[in-house]
Design a protein around this motif. Structure first.
Motif, PDB file in Angstrom:
ATOM      1  N   ARG A   1     -28.499   5.905   0.490  1.00 37.25           N
ATOM      2  CA  ARG A   1     -28.582   7.475   0.024  1.00 37.25           C
ATOM      3  C   ARG A   1     -29.737   8.088  -0.229  1.00 37.25           C
ATOM      4  O   ARG A   1     -30.276   7.445  -1.132  1.00 37.25           O
ATOM      5  CB  ARG A   1     -27.250   7.602  -0.879  1.00 37.25           C
ATOM      6  CG  ARG A   1     -25.993   7.277  -0.219  1.00 37.25           C
ATOM      7  CD  ARG A   1     -24.848   7.483  -1.254  1.00 37.25           C
ATOM      8  NE  ARG A   1     -24.627   6.732  -2.484  1.00 37.25           N
ATOM      9  CZ  ARG A   1     -24.147   6.793  -3.440  1.00 37.25           C
ATOM     10  NH1 ARG A   1     -23.089   7.428  -3.693  1.00 37.25           N
ATOM     11  NH2 ARG A   1     -24.289   5.848  -4.405  1.00 37.25           N
ATOM     12  N   PHE A   2     -29.958   8.919   0.201  1.00 43.91           N
ATOM     13  CA  PHE A   2     -31.127  10.037  -0.457  1.00 43.91           C
ATOM     14  C   PHE A   2     -30.639  11.278  -0.396  1.00 43.91           C
ATOM     15  O   PHE A   2     -29.771  11.796   0.402  1.00 43.91           O
ATOM     16  CB  PHE A   2     -32.474   9.699   0.373  1.00 43.91           C
ATOM     17  CG  PHE A   2     -32.592  10.141   1.594  1.00 43.91           C
ATOM     18  CD1 PHE A   2     -32.696  11.185   2.154  1.00 43.91           C
ATOM     19  CD2 PHE A   2     -32.277   9.207   2.500  1.00 43.91           C
ATOM     20  CE1 PHE A   2     -32.991  11.637   3.642  1.00 43.91           C
ATOM     21  CE2 PHE A   2     -32.265   9.482   4.112  1.00 43.91           C
ATOM     22  CZ  PHE A   2     -32.599  10.686   4.355  1.00 43.91           C
ATOM     23  N   GLY A   3     -31.481  12.142  -1.091  1.00 45.85           N
ATOM     24  CA  GLY A   3     -31.365  13.656  -1.053  1.00 45.85           C
ATOM     25  C   GLY A   3     -32.645  14.500  -0.591  1.00 45.85           C
ATOM     26  O   GLY A   3     -33.611  13.922  -0.802  1.00 45.85           O
ATOM     27  N   PHE A   4     -32.286  15.836  -0.543  1.00 44.81           N
ATOM     28  CA  PHE A   4     -33.591  16.531  -0.261  1.00 44.81           C
ATOM     29  C   PHE A   4     -33.142  18.132  -0.976  1.00 44.81           C
ATOM     30  O   PHE A   4     -32.132  18.595  -0.693  1.00 44.81           O
ATOM     31  CB  PHE A   4     -34.084  16.993   1.040  1.00 44.81           C
ATOM     32  CG  PHE A   4     -35.217  17.471   1.154  1.00 44.81           C
ATOM     33  CD1 PHE A   4     -36.553  16.728   0.935  1.00 44.81           C
ATOM     34  CD2 PHE A   4     -35.444  18.964   1.347  1.00 44.81           C
ATOM     35  CE1 PHE A   4     -37.919  17.339   1.203  1.00 44.81           C
ATOM     36  CE2 PHE A   4     -36.571  19.525   1.585  1.00 44.81           C
ATOM     37  CZ  PHE A   4     -37.817  18.785   1.565  1.00 44.81           C
ATOM     38  N   ILE A   5     -33.842  18.485  -1.839  1.00 44.85           N
ATOM     39  CA  ILE A   5     -33.857  19.747  -2.640  1.00 44.85           C
ATOM     40  C   ILE A   5     -34.733  20.863  -1.848  1.00 44.85           C
ATOM     41  O   ILE A   5     -35.949  20.531  -1.694  1.00 44.85           O
ATOM     42  CB  ILE A   5     -34.180  19.635  -4.025  1.00 44.85           C
ATOM     43  CG1 ILE A   5     -33.207  18.911  -4.837  1.00 44.85           C
ATOM     44  CG2 ILE A   5     -34.085  21.197  -4.682  1.00 44.85           C
ATOM     45  CD1 ILE A   5     -33.454  18.733  -6.187  1.00 44.85           C
ATOM     46  N   TRP A   6     -33.928  21.672  -1.194  1.00 45.60           N
ATOM     47  CA  TRP A   6     -35.035  22.691  -0.454  1.00 45.60           C
ATOM     48  C   TRP A   6     -35.060  23.736  -1.299  1.00 45.60           C
ATOM     49  O   TRP A   6     -34.164  24.515  -1.909  1.00 45.60           O
ATOM     50  CB  TRP A   6     -34.014  23.328   0.899  1.00 45.60           C
ATOM     51  CG  TRP A   6     -33.572  22.369   1.799  1.00 45.60           C
ATOM     52  CD1 TRP A   6     -32.180  21.368   1.502  1.00 45.60           C
ATOM     53  CD2 TRP A   6     -34.074  21.868   2.956  1.00 45.60           C
ATOM     54  NE1 TRP A   6     -32.445  20.526   2.620  1.00 45.60           N
ATOM     55  CE2 TRP A   6     -33.183  20.986   3.593  1.00 45.60           C
ATOM     56  CE3 TRP A   6     -34.973  22.795   3.638  1.00 45.60           C
ATOM     57  CZ2 TRP A   6     -33.527  20.385   4.696  1.00 45.60           C
ATOM     58  CZ3 TRP A   6     -35.253  22.077   5.188  1.00 45.60           C
ATOM     59  CH2 TRP A   6     -34.552  20.813   5.710  1.00 45.60           C
ATOM     60  N   LEU A   7     -36.388  23.998  -1.815  1.00 49.37           N
ATOM     61  CA  LEU A   7     -36.876  24.817  -2.972  1.00 49.37           C
ATOM     62  C   LEU A   7     -36.581  26.236  -2.737  1.00 49.37           C
ATOM     63  O   LEU A   7     -35.834  27.073  -3.298  1.00 49.37           O
ATOM     64  CB  LEU A   7     -38.277  24.598  -3.333  1.00 49.37           C
ATOM     65  CG  LEU A   7     -38.602  24.924  -4.897  1.00 49.37           C
ATOM     66  CD1 LEU A   7     -37.813  23.575  -5.863  1.00 49.37           C
ATOM     67  CD2 LEU A   7     -40.077  24.752  -4.862  1.00 49.37           C
ATOM     68  N   GLU A   8     -37.117  26.609  -1.486  1.00 44.27           N
ATOM     69  CA  GLU A   8     -36.931  28.048  -1.238  1.00 44.27           C
ATOM     70  C   GLU A   8     -35.607  28.517  -0.766  1.00 44.27           C
ATOM     71  O   GLU A   8     -35.377  29.647  -1.298  1.00 44.27           O
ATOM     72  CB  GLU A   8     -37.619  28.536   0.300  1.00 44.27           C
ATOM     73  CG  GLU A   8     -37.735  29.901   0.612  1.00 44.27           C
ATOM     74  CD  GLU A   8     -38.894  30.088   1.584  1.00 44.27           C
ATOM     75  OE1 GLU A   8     -38.849  31.047   2.534  1.00 44.27           O
ATOM     76  OE2 GLU A   8     -40.290  29.486   1.495  1.00 44.27           O
ATOM     77  N   LEU A   9     -34.779  27.648  -0.486  1.00 42.70           N
ATOM     78  CA  LEU A   9     -33.074  27.899  -0.218  1.00 42.70           C
ATOM     79  C   LEU A   9     -32.449  27.741  -1.218  1.00 42.70           C
ATOM     80  O   LEU A   9     -31.091  28.215  -1.411  1.00 42.70           O
ATOM     81  CB  LEU A   9     -32.767  27.029   0.963  1.00 42.70           C
ATOM     82  CG  LEU A   9     -33.470  27.286   2.381  1.00 42.70           C
ATOM     83  CD1 LEU A   9     -32.799  26.407   3.419  1.00 42.70           C
ATOM     84  CD2 LEU A   9     -33.605  28.609   3.053  1.00 42.70           C
ATOM     85  N   LYS A  10     -33.121  27.053  -2.334  1.00 44.33           N
ATOM     86  CA  LYS A  10     -32.054  26.754  -3.538  1.00 44.33           C
ATOM     87  C   LYS A  10     -30.654  25.980  -2.836  1.00 44.33           C
ATOM     88  O   LYS A  10     -29.833  26.271  -3.445  1.00 44.33           O
ATOM     89  CB  LYS A  10     -31.711  27.858  -4.238  1.00 44.33           C
ATOM     90  CG  LYS A  10     -32.622  28.504  -5.051  1.00 44.33           C
ATOM     91  CD  LYS A  10     -32.200  29.477  -6.329  1.00 44.33           C
ATOM     92  CE  LYS A  10     -33.492  29.686  -7.117  1.00 44.33           C
ATOM     93  NZ  LYS A  10     -32.804  30.905  -8.203  1.00 44.33           N
TER      94      LYS A  10
END
Length: 355
Positions: free
Chosen positions: A311-320
């Motif tokens: 499992r991994f994740g990704f935080i989309w900074l611009e989209l919050k």
């Protein structure tokens, strides 16, 4: 066809749905049946186009229609694809996206072209085993992404797409030379603090790329002026080489680091609140965003979060926004690429198809 589980249950197993079947007869004859729709098998056709490619065609598309018309077909599709009814979906934007997906996918009536996909080759130096992952994509639901490693980069390529980003596009890119040091758990809740850290690394990456371009131009000029090219140490030199080497060494040392607490910053939206509360390591990365129809695409900064081997994740900074990815554990036979070059060529080809 392998369908992802119902949104947002990313850890659930894939669902299997037959689309056609072939009966092999005597004297090298065969009959083809289309399995699409809800009226049972009916007459179809398969054509081998070229190596690693074939097409299917339904000869009785009236078998795909329902007595209640398109409205009944849409409600049936919604229950099967999303595990819910239209009344369950209150968000108007989400209703719009789901309707767009239904119109797009149902128009083909099982008249499709299939092309072979290789699974990514693995190396002992990889952060985790590459492969296929189910990922949450907000109102788009769950999508399938292929994670592959390319030296100091890791790439997440969409195998299934949506009205904004089509299949074949590189949804996320992870810079393995730039690990991120997250703040303590209390400060991590502050989105502005995480944003500050990521944007500082983004600026550092931009400077390094400019220095690398300048160094490459100087090297090219020196080689043209000299009778023979000057010997350069492997891996680059100067500030850029040193930082890259340190980054790569950091990755090697942090292959199995001690877990650290993790929580999403306030204001970051996640379809699945059941994400892990500890992570191994984080890296700077970029995510691809675009308008409907893949208009005005741009790469925006984000955070790749490695939770465990699956499992991994990704935080989309611009989209919050936060995407959670979970490994697909289906065993696909004969899916290994014959060579690294063949896999890279396949990746390039599916991206060209998407554009």
């Amino acid at each position: 066809m392998y369908l992802p589980p119902h949104d947002p249950h990313v850890d659930d197993p894939m669902r299997f749905k037959p689309l056609f079947r072939i009966h092999l007869m005597e004297r090298k004859c065969a009959t083809v049946e289309c399995m699409y729709g809800h009226k049972g098998p009916h007459n179809g056709h398969i054509q081998i186009v070229k190596k690693d490619e074939f097409s299917t065609k339904c000869n009785q598309t009236d078998h795909h229609r329902m007595s209640g018309g398109r409205q009944e077909e849409f409600r049936t599709w919604l229950r099967e694809e999303w595990g819910r009814t239209l009344e369950d979906i209150f968000h108007e934007h989400m209703q719009e996206l789901i309707l767009m997906k239904f119109i797009y996918t149902s128009q083909y009536d099982n008249c499709l072209t299939y092309r072979r996909i290789y699974l990514p080759p693995s190396s002992p130096d990889d952060l985790i085993k590459p492969g296929l992952f189910k990922g949450t994509y907000g109102s788009h639901g769950l999508e399938i992404v292929m994670l592959s490693f390319h030296g100091k980069k890791a790439k997440g390529t969409k195998i299934t797409g949506d009205p904004n980003i089509p299949a074949g596009q590189q949804t996320v890119e992870i810079d393995l030379a730039h690990p991120l040091q997250l703040p303590d758990i209390e400060n991590l809740r502050d989105f502005s603090e995480l944003s500050r850290i990521v944007l500082e690394v983004q600026e550092q990456v931009r400077r390094e790329e400019q220095e690398e371009e300048q160094r490459q131009e100087e090297e090219d000029g020196s080689q043209q002026a000299a009778s023979q090219p000057s010997a350069q140490p492997q891996g680059g030199e100067g500030a850029m080489g040193e930082e890259t080497a340190v980054g790569a060494e950091g990755v090697a040392q942090d292959k199995t680091p001690a877990s650290q607490p993790f929580v999403l910053p306030m204001g970051v939206i996640s379809r699945n609140e059941d994400y892990p509360r500890t992570c191994r390591i984080c890296f700077y990365g970029t995510g691809l965003i675009a308008g409907h129809g893949f208009t005005s695409p741009e790469r925006t900064p984000g955070v790749f979060v490695l939770f465990d081997n699956d499992r991994f994740g990704f935080i989309w900074l611009e989209l919050k926004s936060f995407s959670l990815y979970s490994r697909i554990k289906v065993s696909f036979q004969n899916a290994e690429a014959p060579s690294r070059e063949a896999f890279d060529e396949m990746l390039k080809n599916i991206q060209l198809l998407a554009t």
